[in-house]
Enzyme design. Structure first.
Site, short mmCIF file in Angstrom:
data_model
loop_
_atom_site.label_atom_id
_atom_site.label_comp_id
_atom_site.label_asym_id
_atom_site.label_seq_id
_atom_site.Cartn_x
_atom_site.Cartn_y
_atom_site.Cartn_z
N ARG A 194 4.90 -1.15 -0.19
CA ARG A 194 4.26 -2.22 0.56
C ARG A 194 4.01 -3.40 -0.37
O ARG A 194 4.17 -3.28 -1.58
CB ARG A 194 2.98 -1.76 1.26
CG ARG A 194 2.24 -0.59 0.71
CD ARG A 194 1.50 -0.85 -0.56
NE ARG A 194 0.70 -2.05 -0.45
CZ ARG A 194 0.46 -2.86 -1.43
NH1 ARG A 194 0.97 -2.63 -2.64
NH2 ARG A 194 -0.29 -3.93 -1.27
N GLY A 195 3.66 -4.53 0.23
CA GLY A 195 3.59 -5.76 -0.53
C GLY A 195 4.88 -6.53 -0.33
O GLY A 195 5.97 -5.98 -0.52
N ALA A 196 4.78 -7.79 0.07
CA ALA A 196 5.95 -8.56 0.48
C ALA A 196 7.07 -8.59 -0.57
O ALA A 196 8.23 -8.33 -0.24
CB ALA A 196 5.54 -9.98 0.86
N ARG A 242 9.12 -4.23 9.11
CA ARG A 242 7.81 -4.89 8.97
C ARG A 242 8.01 -6.37 9.31
O ARG A 242 8.59 -7.10 8.50
CB ARG A 242 7.28 -4.78 7.53
CG ARG A 242 6.91 -3.40 7.01
CD ARG A 242 5.71 -2.76 7.68
NE ARG A 242 4.48 -3.49 7.57
CZ ARG A 242 3.63 -3.43 6.53
NH1 ARG A 242 3.93 -2.70 5.47
NH2 ARG A 242 2.50 -4.10 6.55
N GLN A 268 -6.25 -0.60 0.58
CA GLN A 268 -5.34 -0.94 -0.52
C GLN A 268 -6.07 -1.47 -1.74
O GLN A 268 -5.60 -1.32 -2.87
CB GLN A 268 -4.31 -1.97 -0.06
CG GLN A 268 -3.36 -1.48 1.01
CD GLN A 268 -3.77 -1.93 2.39
OE1 GLN A 268 -4.97 -1.98 2.71
NE2 GLN A 268 -2.81 -2.26 3.24
N ASP A 302 1.85 -12.73 2.47
CA ASP A 302 3.05 -12.17 3.08
C ASP A 302 3.94 -13.25 3.66
O ASP A 302 5.14 -13.09 3.72
CB ASP A 302 2.66 -11.15 4.15
CG ASP A 302 2.21 -9.84 3.54
OD1 ASP A 302 3.02 -8.91 3.48
OD2 ASP A 302 1.05 -9.76 3.08
N ASN A 309 -1.90 -13.07 5.21
CA ASN A 309 -2.11 -12.04 4.19
C ASN A 309 -2.88 -10.90 4.86
O ASN A 309 -3.19 -10.94 6.05
CB ASN A 309 -2.87 -12.61 2.99
CG ASN A 309 -2.84 -11.68 1.79
OD1 ASN A 309 -1.77 -11.19 1.41
ND2 ASN A 309 -3.98 -11.40 1.20
N LYS A 310 -3.18 -9.88 4.11
CA LYS A 310 -3.83 -8.70 4.66
C LYS A 310 -5.08 -9.06 5.44
O LYS A 310 -5.82 -9.96 5.06
CB LYS A 310 -4.17 -7.72 3.53
CG LYS A 310 -4.72 -6.39 3.98
CD LYS A 310 -3.80 -5.68 4.99
CE LYS A 310 -2.41 -5.45 4.46
NZ LYS A 310 -1.49 -4.97 5.51
#
Length: 349
Positions: free
Chosen positions: A49-51, A92, A199, A240, A250-251
């Site tokens: 995970r993470g762009a 995603r 996270q 992201d 973002n998250k």
């Protein structure tokens, strides 16, 4: 303390090796992949995970698809490649690096359409490796640019994980932290827990702790308190997707942090590789927001934390308005408002 890398490439065995981030911090295990289908699952299930890390992983996934694509003529090969690219892109929807990396791979195939298909497959292998290596350099340069905005003794708040575990190495938001440690700075990081998937506590706190960085985990609803106590000098988060006007996805929870930072007069910095900037998306309203499994909110570690059957709203991301952002820091430089004009200039260089 061991260095944790989200992505490894085994050149001899032609395999992608990913750290299983769903079981951190309790276990450190790596999983090997050599199919596009496996890579799709790894992204969808948040093994990776993470762009930036998703983009790199997807590039390898499309290479795996190319390996088994038809070889009789380029048209059939590329049709298959496009189908698998769309398939991987659906894993995603919010992270723009995913579609960016796949488009880069497609373009590389088209550039070489007059060559033998077997040779194109080898070219795509090298292109995926190049994207991987480039991500490492991008992250380090972002850190070098960000650290010019900080000073020894700084207190930093970060949200979610835009660290080494979200990229190939260094991270984006955490890159200046690793570089500050190398410089011998005395500084402190506060890591939001980041509900509902945690996270911040399971990933950011873990990687910084393993690196010997002074990190303190707080729950998301403690951010206002630590800001009011003067413990935070800067907020640094990843992203992201950034729209053309600077609105940043973002998250979930990042928007709230930005509102608090603005209230307390604390600078809000977005660490952003240029592939995360989507000039074709006008504003944050145009960014698709992924909705995730309700059970991420209602249960944790096998225990129900809400009534079974209760309604749940679980967006994976929110959009921070550009008005709340002090600067967007990229590998190409630091971008200040007005973002609509200045982000565009990045792509003119």
């Amino acid at each position: 303390m061991a260095e944790l890398l989200a992505i490894k490439w085994d050149d001899n065995r032609d395999k992608l090796i990913l750290l299983d981030q769903t079981i951190l911090p309790n276990k450190i295990e790596y999983i090997e992949y050599d199919t596009a289908e496996g890579v799709y699952d790894s992204i969808k299930d948040m093994i990776v995970r993470g762009a930036p890390a998703i983009g790199v992983t997807a590039a390898y996934g499309l290479y795996f698809a190319a390996k088994v694509a038809p070889e009789d003529k380029f048209e059939n090969f590329f049709k298959y490649l496009k189908e698998k690219s769309s398939y991987l892109d659906s894993s995603r929807p919010t992270a723009v690096n995913l579609s960016w990396a796949l488009k880069v791979m497609e373009s590389k195939a088209l550039e070489n359409k007059d060559k033998d298909v077997k040779e194109i497959k080898s070219i795509l292998r090298e292109e995926a490796k190049r994207i991987h290596e480039e991500d490492i350099e991008i992250c380090k340069t972002i850190g070098e640019n960000l650290i010019t905005l900080l000073k020894d003794g700084v207190g930093i708040l970060t949200h979610c994980n835009a660290g080494q575990l979200a990229t190939s190495k260094y991270g984006t938001a955490t890159s200046p932290m690793y570089l500050a440690k190398e410089k011998g700075w005395n500084f402190k990081v506060y890591s939001d827990e980041t509900r509902p998937r945690l996270q911040g506590s399971t990933l950011t706190a873990l990687e910084l702790y393993e690196a010997g960085i002074d990190v303190t985990t707080i729950t998301d609803n403690m951010a206002a308190m630590v800001m009011s106590q003067g413990k935070i000098d800067a907020v640094i988060v990843g992203c992201d997707r950034i729209a053309a006007n600077g609105d940043t996805a973002n998250k979930i929870g990042t928007m709230g942090v930005s509102i608090l930072a603005k209230y307390f007069g604390i600078p809000m910095y977005i660490a952003a590789p240029t592939p995360s900037i989507d000039i074709n998306t006008k504003t944050g309203e145009d960014i698709p927001i992924e909705e995730r499994n309700p059970e991420e909110v209602t249960s944790r570690f096998g225990v129900w934390t809400a009534p079974k059957g209760v309604k749940v709203y679980n967006p994976g991301f929110d959009v921070t308005p550009h008005e709340n952002i002090t600067a967007i820091v990229t590998e190409k430089g630091i971008v200040y408002p007005p973002f609509k004009e200045n982000l565009k200039k990045l792509f003119e260089k």
